[in-house]
Design an enzyme around this catalytic site. Structure first.
Site, PDB file in Angstrom:
ATOM      1  N   GLU A  99      -6.719  -7.909  -0.559  1.00 21.29           N
ATOM      2  CA  GLU A  99      -7.331  -7.753   0.766  1.00 21.29           C
ATOM      3  C   GLU A  99      -8.757  -7.266   0.602  1.00 21.29           C
ATOM      4  OE1 GLU A  99      -5.273  -5.248   3.617  1.00 21.29           O
ATOM      5  OE2 GLU A  99      -3.338  -5.934   2.877  1.00 21.29           O
TER       6      GLU A  99
ATOM      7  N   GLU B  61       0.798  -1.232   0.000  1.00 25.93           N
ATOM      8  CA  GLU B  61       0.000   0.000   0.000  1.00 25.93           C
ATOM      9  C   GLU B  61       0.830   1.281   0.000  1.00 25.93           C
ATOM     10  OE1 GLU B  61      -2.998  -0.163   3.059  1.00 25.93           O
ATOM     11  OE2 GLU B  61      -4.279  -1.406   1.800  1.00 25.93           O
TER      12      GLU B  61
END
Ligand code: GAL
Length: 757
Positions: free
Chosen positions: A465, A386
Site C-alpha cells: 500500500e 497491519e
C-alpha cells in the site's frame, strides 16, 4: 450425477429475528427479495455507521421435485455477512462465522420432497470473535446474504473440492489433481476420468485412473500423468484450460466437476517477481468490493467488471483483495484477463482471542481450498492486515497455508518495521512519502528494504500500500489537489519500477469505499481511490491509464480545465498531462507555446507525466483556451481542444453492457457524464438526473441522483423472471434542454444457470 441449482431467487426477508420465527412464519412481516442482498439499502454517504448491524431473517421456500428425493444435498453459501444460523424445516442445522468464506452444509436428512423451509438468522453485528472485527476498521462490512446460494444435489459420493496440483517440467506438465471426496455411502472402487480442453475447446489430454473411495471424507491423489507441450498462463496470454473430471462407478457416472485452470511458474526473489522465468514488475492497486447503496451485494457481472476496469482502464497488472476473500467471479475474471492477484484473508489491525484465531485459520483453509485453481493468484496474504507480530499464531497460519499449498508463496501485510518474517515475502504498507510531501524530498518516496525489515540480508519484498490516507482526494476536489494525488502515485510507482530490491508496488486504492466515522472524510467515505465509488476516473486514474503501450490505447489526458480563472493567480500554467505520447505540443493564446516532453523526475515510469510550464500570457490578455496535441513517431495521434466559452451541451451516457440475464439478478452500470460543446467534461456542473425504467429491470439506489464532479454512474438490475425481451432505462437531465437518453437492454435467460423456482 451432480445438479447445481442457484437459489438466489424469491427469498423473504425481515430486519429482525426471534426464535419463534424458526417454527412459525407470518409472511406478512416479510418483504420479498432476491439475492445478492444487503440488510438495509443506504444512501451514497452521510448515513449512520451501524445501520446494517442487526439480526435479520432470510427465509426461502424450496420445492424439491420428487426426482431429487434421497439425493446427497448440500447447501452452499458463498458470502453471508457476518455469521448465520441455519434452520431447515424448523430444525437447527449449523452455524457459520465469517462473512467472506464459502460454507457448505449437508442437509440431506433435513430435506424432504415437496416444500421445504430454509431459514437463516443472519447476524451482521461486528463481532470481535470474527475477523476483521475487534476495533473500528477502515471499511464497512454491511450485512446480509450478499453472494450466491446454491443447492448441490449429488449421488452418495462426490468430489467436494479438487485442488488441481501440477508441476511444470521441460515442455511438459505433470498433472497431480488432489480430490477431496465426500462419500456418504459404502467404500467402492471407481474410475476417475480427467479431461483437459484447450481454449479452442479441443481435448488436449484425457486419462483415467482406478480409485478406491472409502466411506466418509477422504483426500486422494491418483497417480500423476504427464501432458506434453502445455500452453502457459501468462499476463500477456492468460491461457486457460477447462478441466472436466468424472467419477464412474459400475459404468455409471456418479459425479462430474468442471473448472478452469492455468499452468505457470512463479518465483518471489529478493531481486523481484518472476512469472514463467521472466521478471515482471508488479504495478497494482488495492480493491475493496464496495459499491454505493448496496455495499457488497453486487452480482457476478459487476464483480467481473471491476477486474476489467483494473485491467483495461487502469492498465495495472496486479490487484490485492484487501482485506478479505473476494468473489470467485472477480478472481475468475482476473484469470481470464491476466491480472495477478494477492489474495488476502479478512483482517484489519487487530488480532483477537482464541475464537478469532480459530476463525482466521478457518478463513485460510477456505480461501486456499476454494481459490487454489486460479492461476492469477500468485501469493496468499495470511496475516491480519497491519497487525503486530504474534509468532505462535502466524507460524500456524503459515503451516496451514503450506499444508494446503506448498507451491504458492505466503506473505502478511505489515505496517511495522522489523517484524519477524515467517512468510516467503515481506510485504509492507509504506506511507513514508507523507514526509516527502512535506519536505518535497524525492529520495524518501519509498523506504529502503532493509530499513523496513531490519534484516542483514535482502528478502523478497513488496510494497502492498501507499498514498491512501496521506492524501485523500475527492472526485469533486480541484485541479491542484487531484493533480498532486496523481503525482504521488506516479512518484511511487516510478520509484518502485527502478528499484532492484522490490517486486513492485500496489497503491491504495482503486475505488473510493465506505467506512466508519473513525477513518473517512466525515461522510462515511474514504476518498482514497484513483476512481470514485462509481468507478469514474480521478486524475490518478489517468496516470495509471497512461502507462499502457500506445499500441493498446493512446492516452492524452490533460489534468486541467484549461480555464484561466480557475487556478491561483490566473495561472493556467503549470499543468500536467498524463499521456503515453512521445511528446505534446500546446496552443495557448492562439499560438503554439512549444513542445513538452515526459518529465525526467519519475524514476522508472515508461510514460512519465508531461509538465507544461511555459506561460505566455497574463490575466488581462484575451483568453482563447487552447489545444493539447499528442505526437508519436513525429505524427499527431491525439488532440484535445478546449473552448474559452465552454457551456453545457450534452449528457454522455455509457452503459457497460447492453445484454443482461434474467434467470437470477444480473446488473450493469450506466455511466453519465455532462459535457460541453467539444465533448470535454464539466466537473463543476451540478446536474440532477432522473432515471426511469420500463421492463424487467430496476435501478439500484435512488432514481433521482445528483452528479458528483460532473459525472455519476448507477447500476440497474434485472428482476428475475426468465423472460426474453427488452427493457429500457431513460435518463433525463433535469432543468436542461438535453433530450432524454434511452438505453435499451436486451434481456434473456442465462443458459448456464439452473434455478429451482
Ligand atoms: C492502511 C490500511 C488500509 C487503509 C489505508 C488507508 O493502513 O491497511 O486498509 O486504511 O491504510 O491509507
Amino acid at each position: 450425477m451432480r445438479n447445481i441449482f442457484n437459489l438466489n431467487n424469491h427469498w423473504l426477508f425481515k430486519d429482525s429475528f426471534s426464535p419463534e420465527d424458526v417454527q412459525a412464519c407470518d409472511s406478512s412481516e416479510y418483504q420479498q427479495i432476491n439475492l445478492p442482498h444487503i440488510v438495509k439499502e443506504l444512501p451514497y454517504n452521510c448515513f449512520g455507521q451501524t445501520e446494517c448491524a442487526m439480526c435479520s431473517t432470510y427465509l426461502k421456500r424450496l420445492r424439491l421435485p420428487e426426482e431429487y428425493r434421497g439425493k446427497h444435498s448440500i447447501l452452499e453459501f458463498n458470502g453471508v455477512m457476518a455469521q448465520y444460523q441455519l434452520y431447515v424445516n424448523g430444525q437447527f442445522v449449523q452455524s457459520h462465522k465469517g462473512g467472506y468464506s464459502r460454507s457448505r452444509v449437508e442437509v440431506s436428512s433435513y430435506l424432504h420432497s415437496g416444500e421445504n423451509t430454509i431459514l437463516l438468522m443472519v447476524d451482521s453485528h461486528e463481532d470481535k470473535d470474527i475477523p476483521p472485527f475487534g476495533k473500528p476498521i477502515d471499511f464497512l462490512t454491511y450485512g446480509g446474504i450478499y453472494r450466491d446460494v446454491n443447492l448441490i444435489l449429488t449421488d452418495t459420493a462426490w468430489m467436494e473440492d479438487v485442488l488441481f496440483r501440477y508441476a511444470l517440467e521441460e515442455n511438459a506438465v505433470v498433472l497431480k489433481p488432489e480430490i477431496h471426496f465426500d462419500n456418504a455411502g459404502e467404500a467402492f472402487d471407481g474410475e476417475m476420468i480427467v479431461l483437459l480442453k484447450g481454449e479452442d475447446g479441443v481435448c488436449a489430454k484425457q486419462y483415467s485412473r482406478t480409485v478406491t473411495i472409502p466411506s466418509g471424507r477422504q483426500i486422494l491423489s491418483p497417480e500423476p500423468e504427464k501432458m506434453a507441450a502445455p500452453a502457459l498462463w501468462d499476463i500477456d496470454h492468460p491461457y486457460l484450460y477447462t478441466v472436466e473430471m468424472r467419477l464412474i462407478k459400475d459404468g455409471v457416472e456418479m459425479d462430474e466437476v468442471e473448472f478452469k485452470t492455468g499452468f505457470r511458474t512463479i518465483a518471489c526473489r529478493p531481486e523481484g517477481f518472476y512469472l514463467n522465468g521472466r521478471q515482471v514488475k508488479l504495478v497494482g492497486l488495492n480493491r475493496h468490493q464496495d459499491y454505493p447503496y448496496v455495499g457488497y451485494a453486487m452480482p457476478k457481472r459487476v464483480q467481473q467488471r471491476d477486474a476489467q476496469i483494473l485491467y483495461s482502464e487502469l492498465h495495472v497488472n496486479t490487484v490485492r483483495t484487501s482485506h478479505y476473500i473476494q468473489s470467485e467471479d472477480f478472481i475468475a475474471e482476473c484469470d481470464k484477463l491476466g491480472l495477478l492477484v494477492v489474495s488476502e484473508i479478512p483482517g484489519w489491525g487487530v488480532i483477537g482471542g482464541d475464537e478469532f484465531k480459530r476463525v482466521s485459520h478457518q478463513d485460510i483453509r477456505d480461501m486456499i481450498t476454494v481459490q487454489y485453481n486460479h492461476p492469477s493468484i500468485f501469493i496468499w496474504s495470511i496475516r491480519i492486515n497491519e497487525s503486530d507480530d504474534c509468532d505462535e499464531f502466524y507460524a500456524e497460519s503459515n503451516a496451514i497455508a503450506k499444508g494446503l499449498d506448498p507451491d504458492r508463496p505466503t506473505t502478511g501485510v505489515r505496517c511495522i518495521t522489523g517484524s519477524k518474517l515467517l512468510e516467503d515475502v515481506y510485504t509492507f504498507n509504506d506511507f513514508i512519502h507523507f514526509n516527502h510531501l512535506l519536505r518535497n524530498d524525492k529520495e524518501v518516496v519509498l523506504q529502503a528494504q532493509q530499513a523496513v525489515t531490519g534484516l542483514q540480508y535482502k528478502v523478497p519484498y513488496l510494497v502492498s500500500e501507499f498514498c491512501g490516507h496521506i492524501y485523500p482526494t475527492r472526485p469533486t476536489d480541484g485541479v491542484q489537489r487531484q493533480t498532486q494525488h496523481a503525482l504521488i502515485h506516479a512518484s511511487v510507482q516510478g520509484k518502485s519500477l527502478e528499484r532492484k530490491d522490490a517486486m513492485g508496488a500496489i497503491g491504495w486504492c482503486a475505488f473510493d469505499y465506505h467506512t466508519h466515522g473513525d477513518n473517512g472524510s466525515g461522510d462515511k467515505i474514504c476518498y482514497h481511490g484513483v476512481m470514485s465509488a462509481f468507478r469514474t476516473p480521478k486524475y490518478a486514474a489517468h496516470f495509471y491509464r497512461s502507462q499502457v503501450d500506445p499500441k493498446t490505447e493512446i492516452v492524452l489526458e490533460p489534468a486541467t480545465l484549461l480555464a484561466r480563472g480557475e487556478p491561483d493567480d490566473g495561472m493556467v500554467i503549470p499543468f500536467v498531462v498524463f499521456t503515453n505520447c512521445d511528446y505534446i505540443e500546446v496552443e495557448l493564446y492562439g499560438k503554439n507555446i512549444g513542445r513538452f516532453y515526459p518529465s525526467l523526475n519519475y524514476g522508472g515510469l515508461k510514460h512519465p507525466p508531461v509538465i507544461v510550464d511555459n506561460n505566455p500570457g497574463t490575466w488581462r490578455d484575451t483568453w482563447l483556451a487552447g489545444t493539447v496535441i499528442g505526437f508519436i513517431g513525429g505524427k499527431e495521434v491525439a488532440r484535445r481542444t478546449y473552448s474559452p466559452d465552454a457551456y453545457l451541451q450534452d449528457l454522455e451516457v455509457r452503459p457497460d453492457d447492453l445484454e443482461l440475464h434474467t434467470t437470477v439478478t444480473d446488473a450493469t452500470r450506466i455511466v453519465c457524464r455532462f459535457c460541453d460543446q467539444l465533448g470535454n467534461a464539466l466537473p463543476l456542473y451540478n446536474g440532477i438526473l432522473q432515471i426511469e425504467t420500463a421492463g424487467d429491470v430496476a435501478v439500484i439506489g435512488p432514481t433521482t441522483v445528483a452528479t458528483v464532479g460532473g459525472s455519476i454512474a448507477f447500476w440497474v438490475k434485472t428482476i428475475p423472471s426468465a423472460q426474453t425481451g427488452e427493457a429500457t432505462v431513460t435518463i433525463t437531465a433535469a432543468n436542461t434542454n438535453i433530450p432524454a437518453k434511452i438505453v435499451r437492454l436486451a434481456l434473456s435467460p442465462d443458459p448456464m444457470t439452473q434455478t429451482l423456482d
